[in-house]
Motif scaffolding. Structure first.
Motif, short mmCIF file in Angstrom:
data_model
loop_
_atom_site.label_atom_id
_atom_site.label_comp_id
_atom_site.label_asym_id
_atom_site.label_seq_id
_atom_site.Cartn_x
_atom_site.Cartn_y
_atom_site.Cartn_z
N PRO A 1 -1.32 13.18 -1.17
CA PRO A 1 -0.09 12.11 -1.45
C PRO A 1 -0.33 11.18 -1.21
CG PRO A 1 0.63 14.40 -0.32
CD PRO A 1 -0.53 13.94 -0.02
N ARG A 2 -0.09 10.67 -2.02
CA ARG A 2 0.13 9.01 -2.23
C ARG A 2 1.93 8.40 -3.27
NH1 ARG A 2 -3.90 6.97 0.68
NH2 ARG A 2 -5.93 8.29 0.26
N ALA A 3 2.00 7.46 -2.47
CA ALA A 3 3.33 6.49 -3.38
C ALA A 3 2.57 5.36 -3.47
CB ALA A 3 4.53 6.88 -3.33
N TYR A 4 2.87 5.34 -5.27
CA TYR A 4 2.42 3.13 -5.55
C TYR A 4 3.84 2.79 -6.21
CZ TYR A 4 -1.91 5.20 -4.69
OH TYR A 4 -3.38 6.24 -4.54
N GLU A 5 4.16 1.53 -5.62
CA GLU A 5 5.46 0.77 -6.63
C GLU A 5 3.97 -0.14 -7.54
OE1 GLU A 5 9.07 -2.38 -6.52
OE2 GLU A 5 7.93 -1.71 -4.56
N ILE A 6 4.29 0.30 -8.45
CA ILE A 6 3.51 0.02 -9.71
C ILE A 6 4.69 -1.27 -10.35
CG2 ILE A 6 1.66 1.31 -10.22
CD1 ILE A 6 3.49 2.46 -12.19
N SER A 7 4.61 -2.08 -11.12
CA SER A 7 5.77 -3.96 -11.96
C SER A 7 5.64 -2.61 -13.54
CB SER A 7 4.15 -4.81 -12.14
OG SER A 7 3.21 -4.24 -13.05
N GLY A 8 4.98 -1.53 -14.31
CA GLY A 8 5.52 -1.54 -15.02
C GLY A 8 4.49 -0.25 -15.13
N ILE A 9 4.43 0.78 -16.59
CA ILE A 9 4.36 1.38 -17.16
C ILE A 9 3.10 1.21 -17.80
CG2 ILE A 9 5.65 2.29 -19.45
CD1 ILE A 9 4.50 5.11 -16.52
N ASP A 10 3.11 0.09 -18.30
CA ASP A 10 1.77 -0.44 -19.06
C ASP A 10 0.43 -0.55 -17.26
OD1 ASP A 10 3.62 -2.65 -17.84
OD2 ASP A 10 1.72 -3.90 -18.42
N VAL A 11 0.87 -0.74 -16.52
CA VAL A 11 0.05 -0.84 -15.64
C VAL A 11 -1.40 0.86 -15.36
CG1 VAL A 11 -0.81 -0.69 -13.14
CG2 VAL A 11 1.02 -1.94 -14.49
#
Length: 89
Positions: free
Chosen positions: A1-11
């Protein structure tokens, strides 16, 4: 399992499989744009969210176009938008 913080769905350029959690933070005045961006992807399985405002949780769970959506507020209340997976006896 992985968790990522991304800047937005467009990433995300394509649908991602696995046990993967994408975390997106946004300003309150950007919420409608976030919902529109998620709905525009054409993919996604579930959305779960937490908010200090139960009205926000309700708005998101009824506005999101995914097979399953739910959220919790600080009062422990749960809003369920849609549930794609149900068990029948």
């Amino acid at each position: 399992p992985r968790a990522y913080e991304i800047s937005g769905i467009d990433v995300l350029q394509r649908e991602v499989f696995g046990p993967v959690l994408h975390v997106v933070r946004w300003r309150a005045d950007q919420l409608d744009a976030v919902i529109t961006a998620i709905n525009a992807t054409g993919y996604g399985l579930t959305l779960d969210m937490g908010s200090l405002a139960s009205g926000v949780v309700k708005n998101v769970t009824i506005s999101i176009e995914l097979p399953s959506s739910a959220g919790n507020d600080t009062q422990g209340k749960t809003e369920t938008g849609t549930m794609a997976f149900t068990l029948e006896q």
